[in-house]
Scaffold this motif. Structure first.
Motif, PDB file in Angstrom:
ATOM      1  N   PRO A 279      33.472 -14.709 -11.909  1.00  0.00           N
ATOM      2  CA  PRO A 279      32.384 -14.650 -12.898  1.00  0.00           C
ATOM      3  C   PRO A 279      32.562 -15.562 -14.119  1.00  0.00           C
ATOM      4  O   PRO A 279      31.572 -15.983 -14.702  1.00  0.00           O
ATOM      5  N   CYS A 280      33.789 -15.880 -14.504  1.00  0.00           N
ATOM      6  CA  CYS A 280      33.985 -16.743 -15.676  1.00  0.00           C
ATOM      7  C   CYS A 280      33.669 -18.205 -15.369  1.00  0.00           C
ATOM      8  O   CYS A 280      33.327 -18.961 -16.272  1.00  0.00           O
ATOM      9  N   LYS A 281      33.774 -18.594 -14.114  1.00  0.00           N
ATOM     10  CA  LYS A 281      33.502 -19.981 -13.738  1.00  0.00           C
ATOM     11  C   LYS A 281      32.029 -20.291 -14.004  1.00  0.00           C
ATOM     12  O   LYS A 281      31.141 -19.597 -13.523  1.00  0.00           O
ATOM     13  N   GLY A 282      31.763 -21.295 -14.793  1.00  0.00           N
ATOM     14  CA  GLY A 282      30.396 -21.692 -15.112  1.00  0.00           C
ATOM     15  C   GLY A 282      29.772 -20.908 -16.251  1.00  0.00           C
ATOM     16  O   GLY A 282      28.593 -21.076 -16.549  1.00  0.00           O
ATOM     17  N   SER A 283      30.553 -20.058 -16.919  1.00  0.00           N
ATOM     18  CA  SER A 283      30.013 -19.210 -17.984  1.00  0.00           C
ATOM     19  C   SER A 283      29.390 -20.026 -19.118  1.00  0.00           C
ATOM     20  O   SER A 283      28.314 -19.691 -19.605  1.00  0.00           O
ATOM     21  N   GLY A 284      30.037 -21.079 -19.525  1.00  0.00           N
ATOM     22  CA  GLY A 284      29.498 -21.927 -20.591  1.00  0.00           C
ATOM     23  C   GLY A 284      28.186 -22.570 -20.194  1.00  0.00           C
ATOM     24  O   GLY A 284      27.272 -22.706 -21.012  1.00  0.00           O
ATOM     25  N   TYR A 285      28.049 -22.924 -18.943  1.00  0.00           N
ATOM     26  CA  TYR A 285      26.826 -23.547 -18.432  1.00  0.00           C
ATOM     27  C   TYR A 285      25.666 -22.558 -18.467  1.00  0.00           C
ATOM     28  O   TYR A 285      24.526 -22.935 -18.683  1.00  0.00           O
ATOM     29  N   ARG A 286      25.973 -21.280 -18.247  1.00  0.00           N
ATOM     30  CA  ARG A 286      24.932 -20.250 -18.192  1.00  0.00           C
ATOM     31  C   ARG A 286      24.656 -19.606 -19.545  1.00  0.00           C
ATOM     32  O   ARG A 286      23.818 -18.720 -19.646  1.00  0.00           O
TER      33      ARG A 286
ATOM     34  N   VAL B 270      31.015   1.136 -23.985  1.00  0.00           N
ATOM     35  CA  VAL B 270      31.549   0.560 -22.766  1.00  0.00           C
ATOM     36  C   VAL B 270      33.047   0.392 -22.952  1.00  0.00           C
ATOM     37  O   VAL B 270      33.505   0.015 -24.024  1.00  0.00           O
ATOM     38  N   ASP B 271      33.816   0.659 -21.906  1.00  0.00           N
ATOM     39  CA  ASP B 271      35.257   0.475 -21.985  1.00  0.00           C
ATOM     40  C   ASP B 271      35.571  -0.966 -22.367  1.00  0.00           C
ATOM     41  O   ASP B 271      34.909  -1.893 -21.920  1.00  0.00           O
ATOM     42  N   SER B 272      36.591  -1.144 -23.186  1.00  0.00           N
ATOM     43  CA  SER B 272      36.988  -2.476 -23.591  1.00  0.00           C
ATOM     44  C   SER B 272      37.646  -3.203 -22.424  1.00  0.00           C
ATOM     45  O   SER B 272      38.446  -2.631 -21.715  1.00  0.00           O
ATOM     46  N   HIS B 273      37.294  -4.458 -22.268  1.00  0.00           N
ATOM     47  CA  HIS B 273      37.951  -5.335 -21.313  1.00  0.00           C
ATOM     48  C   HIS B 273      37.698  -6.757 -21.776  1.00  0.00           C
ATOM     49  O   HIS B 273      36.736  -7.036 -22.457  1.00  0.00           O
ATOM     50  N   ILE B 274      38.591  -7.644 -21.436  1.00  0.00           N
ATOM     51  CA  ILE B 274      38.437  -9.031 -21.848  1.00  0.00           C
ATOM     52  C   ILE B 274      37.557  -9.727 -20.819  1.00  0.00           C
ATOM     53  O   ILE B 274      37.879  -9.783 -19.646  1.00  0.00           O
ATOM     54  N   SER B 275      36.426 -10.225 -21.271  1.00  0.00           N
ATOM     55  CA  SER B 275      35.529 -10.966 -20.394  1.00  0.00           C
ATOM     56  C   SER B 275      35.610 -12.437 -20.764  1.00  0.00           C
ATOM     57  O   SER B 275      36.280 -12.818 -21.718  1.00  0.00           O
ATOM     58  N   CYS B 276      34.894 -13.248 -20.028  1.00  0.00           N
ATOM     59  CA  CYS B 276      34.908 -14.696 -20.265  1.00  0.00           C
ATOM     60  C   CYS B 276      34.544 -15.030 -21.699  1.00  0.00           C
ATOM     61  O   CYS B 276      35.224 -15.784 -22.367  1.00  0.00           O
TER      62      CYS B 276
END
Length: 182
Positions: free
Chosen positions: A60-67, A153-159
């Protein structure tokens, strides 16, 4: 955290993001229902086309900046294109949308931040489904109480969090992650 699951198609994520932006047009009252529907459909089509080669449910992090949809001192070109299809100028869009908005459209999560230092709020969240499991996911809408009505929402590190923390020159902030519900 809710146990939600989805197969990784981009439709629910795009629907959540576009619905969020469309609500700003509707709330300001300068755009009629037909224009909002046209903007909604146009932006869904534009984003689907734009993201089709940049959607990686397995990463899911791949392409995040593009989206990432970004409105600051410059209008996001995809939002501008959808606005122009209903006869809105870029200046009119600036008056209808937040002046500082970041909207992350990632597989299994759509989040936004209003203002450069605002909290990150989750609009849509799901979990990938193992093959053979039923698909379930929910999209939520901003509430009138500033988005504080939904469960935490539970904390988690996302992109987006990883990029924000790494890209800051000042010490990292704790972001309150929350879902917003209608």
């Amino acid at each position: 955290m809710h146990t939600l699951c989805a197969r990784g198609t981009m439709k629910p994520e795009i629907t959540a993001a576009v619905g969020f932006l469309s609500r700003f047009l509707r709330v300001k009252g300068h755009v009629n229902d037909r224009q909002v529907q046209t903007f909604n459909q146009s932006l869904q089509d534009i984003l689907s086309e734009q993201y089709k080669h940049h959607w990686f449910p397995d990463r899911p992090c791949k392409g995040s900046g593009y989206r990432c949809i970004r409105i600051n001192h410059k209008m996001d070109p995809l939002v501008g294109q959808a606005g122009q299809r209903i006869g809105l100028t870029i200046q009119q869009l600036y008056s209808l949308l937040p002046s500082e908005l970041t909207l992350w459209v990632d597989p299994f999560e759509v989040s936004y931040r209003i203002g450069e230092d605002g909290s990150i709020c989750v609009l849509y969240e799901s979990q990938p489904c193992p093959v053979g499991m039923p698909v379930m996911a929910t999209a939520s809408a901003p509430s009138g109480n500033g988005g504080m009505g939904g469960p935490m929402v539970d904390s988690h590190i996302s992109c987006k969090e990883e990029m924000m923390v790494m890209g800051r020159s000042s010490p990292p902030k704790s972001y309150n992650m929350m879902t917003v519900s209608s």
